[in-house]
Design a protein around this motif. Structure first.
Motif, short mmCIF file in Angstrom:
data_model
loop_
_atom_site.label_atom_id
_atom_site.label_comp_id
_atom_site.label_asym_id
_atom_site.label_seq_id
_atom_site.Cartn_x
_atom_site.Cartn_y
_atom_site.Cartn_z
N ALA A 1 -14.81 2.83 23.19
CA ALA A 1 -14.95 3.85 24.46
C ALA A 1 -13.82 3.76 25.22
O ALA A 1 -13.33 4.86 25.42
N ALA B 1 -21.24 3.23 27.09
CA ALA B 1 -19.71 2.60 27.15
C ALA B 1 -18.68 4.01 27.33
O ALA B 1 -17.90 3.58 28.11
N VAL C 1 -18.16 -2.00 21.01
CA VAL C 1 -18.51 -0.61 21.50
C VAL C 1 -17.86 -0.32 22.87
O VAL C 1 -17.39 1.09 23.08
N GLN D 1 -21.41 -7.53 22.11
CA GLN D 1 -21.45 -6.26 23.21
C GLN D 1 -20.04 -5.48 23.26
O GLN D 1 -20.09 -4.67 24.13
N VAL E 1 -25.17 -1.62 24.85
CA VAL E 1 -24.31 -1.33 23.80
C VAL E 1 -24.52 0.02 23.14
O VAL E 1 -24.21 0.13 22.00
N GLN E 2 -24.98 0.96 24.05
CA GLN E 2 -25.05 2.51 23.86
C GLN E 2 -23.78 3.02 23.64
O GLN E 2 -22.82 2.82 24.90
N PRO E 3 -23.27 4.01 22.88
CA PRO E 3 -21.99 4.51 22.79
C PRO E 3 -21.93 5.55 24.06
O PRO E 3 -21.04 5.60 24.72
#
Length: 398
Positions: free
Chosen positions: A133, A105, A129, A126, A100-102
């Motif tokens: 992206a 993504a 994000v 989940q 889930v980190q930008p």
């Protein structure tokens, strides 16, 4: 060549190389690949190579070439690694772990400019994000839903803690929540209690009969749950294009599951020592690392520089590297494998000189690559190539 020949030929191959060094025996690698690809091919399925077990683009490409048209692509373990392979020309990638980190993504969105680069999810939270992206990059991201394949007899949990999704209705609900610029691509289900559980381990050997019973008991439930999920998705008009499962330890059994379109395989290609302990899975050691002997503190005792490359997982003796060649060497029980030194008990009939190598087998395959810049590719008693690891190429994915 016999096991007793390995020490001499590996020693000749590495003569003049700085130690520590890691090697891959190509003859053993090729024999293992033939063994692992055979049941997958016989079942008419595809093979997906688990990248975390090799962690070297050149070595992954060599194994993929051995599989030929059977190989569909890689099962990756981070988003940045997935983008690396997509940019290098690998056309089918599946990231097996949610993120889930930008920044992750964004890497996946960029990867889909070059390849089908899917990512596993098991929660609707989940998805946003990833969608953001993909919109920003003007791409689409394929989504694979991770389904829990653990077995729960009488309230027990047999397997690993991965996805919370077990029931078909929950999987269908998540598949329906996937919307542009994301799209539903398939299913992932790792039956760890079958693929990752040795059943004739010398460590805690009393557990082996129990493990065999648990594995046999789990098989029908794994097949049934996967079939129920696929039937429910089909009824909702959401048939998966990809259904991935299995692993080295279950390759024979997983290849027979009619629901799977592909079987993941990784560590068995190089056969780290934990894979010595599976019933019916005969593989040849193909990966090792060499340490130099720097001290002789007592008769039949040699101390190597370094060596504490212990594998992840539940701590225990089976996670330690195993001195393999010369045959008959063993770790000193009071010290084990240490960060700066590893004492080795030599067999009575073996002499070792200062500067000589001792060859160790790692417990798990891919983690060795975190300690070395390259694998020396050995055939017979010669180095015939070099395969840089991710670390050697300047990457730190975990």
């Amino acid at each position: 060549m016999s096991e007793t020949d390995r020490y001499d030929r590996y020693k000749r191959a590495l003569a003049g190389e700085p130690l520590p060094a890691a090697l891959v025996d190509l003859d053993a690698l090729e024999a293992n690949a033939a063994r692992l690809f055979e049941p997958i091919a016989r079942a008419g399925k595809r093979a997906r190579i688990a990248s975390k077990s090799l962690r070297s683009p050149a070595l992954l490409a060599r194994v993929a070439e051995l599989g030929g048209t059977l190989t569909i692509g890689y099962l990756t373990y981070t988003a940045a690694e997935t983008e690396l392979h997509a940019r290098a020309g690998v056309k089918d990638l599946l990231l097996a772990y949610p993120t889930v980190q930008p920044s992750d993504a964004a890497a996946l969105a960029r990867a889909n400019e070059h390849a089908i680069a899917a990512v596993a999810v098991d929660d609707a939270a989940q998805l946003p994000v990833l969608a953001a992206a993909a919109r920003a990059a003007g791409t689409r991201i394929p989504i694979v839903i991770d389904v829990d394949m653990s077995w729960r007899p009488l309230g027990l949990h047999v397997g690993v803690r991965r996805s919370p999704l077990r029931e078909p209705d929950d999987v269908v609900a998540l598949a329906r929540a996937i919307a542009e610029p994301l799209y539903f691509h398939g299913l992932l289900g790792y039956e760890a209690q079958l693929a990752g559980l040795p059943d004739r381990s010398p460590v805690r050997a009393w557990q082996n009969p129990i493990k065999r019973l648990l594995k046999r008991g789990s098989e029908p439930e794994v097949v049934a749950r996967r079939a129920r999920v696929i039937d429910a998705l089909a009824a909702a008009g959401l048939s998966p294009a990809v259904v991935d499962g299995g692993g080295t330890g279950s390759v024979d059994w997983s290849s027979t599951d009619p629901a799977l379109t592909e079987v993941a395989v990784g560590s068995g290609f190089v056969c780290s020592h934990l894979f010595d302990d599976y019933d019916g899975l005969e593989l040849s050691p193909a990966i090792a690392f060499a340490l130099q002997v720097v001290r002789m503190p007592a008769p039949q005792l040699a101390t190597c520089l370094g060596g504490g490359w212990t594998a992840s997982g539940q701590a225990g003796a089976d996670r330690l590297p195993k001195p393999a060649w010369p045959i008959g060497c063993s770790l000193l029980p009071g010290e084990g494998a240490g960060e700066v030194q590893t004492p080795i008990v030599l067999p009575d009939d073996r002499s070792i000189a200062l500067g000589d190598p001792i060859f160790f087998r790692p417990a798990k395959a891919g983690e060795l690559a975190e300690h070395v810049a390259e694998y020396l590719l050995v055939r017979g008693d010669r180095i015939v190539g070099r395969a840089p690891t991710y670390r050697g190429l300047g990457h730190c994915f975990l």
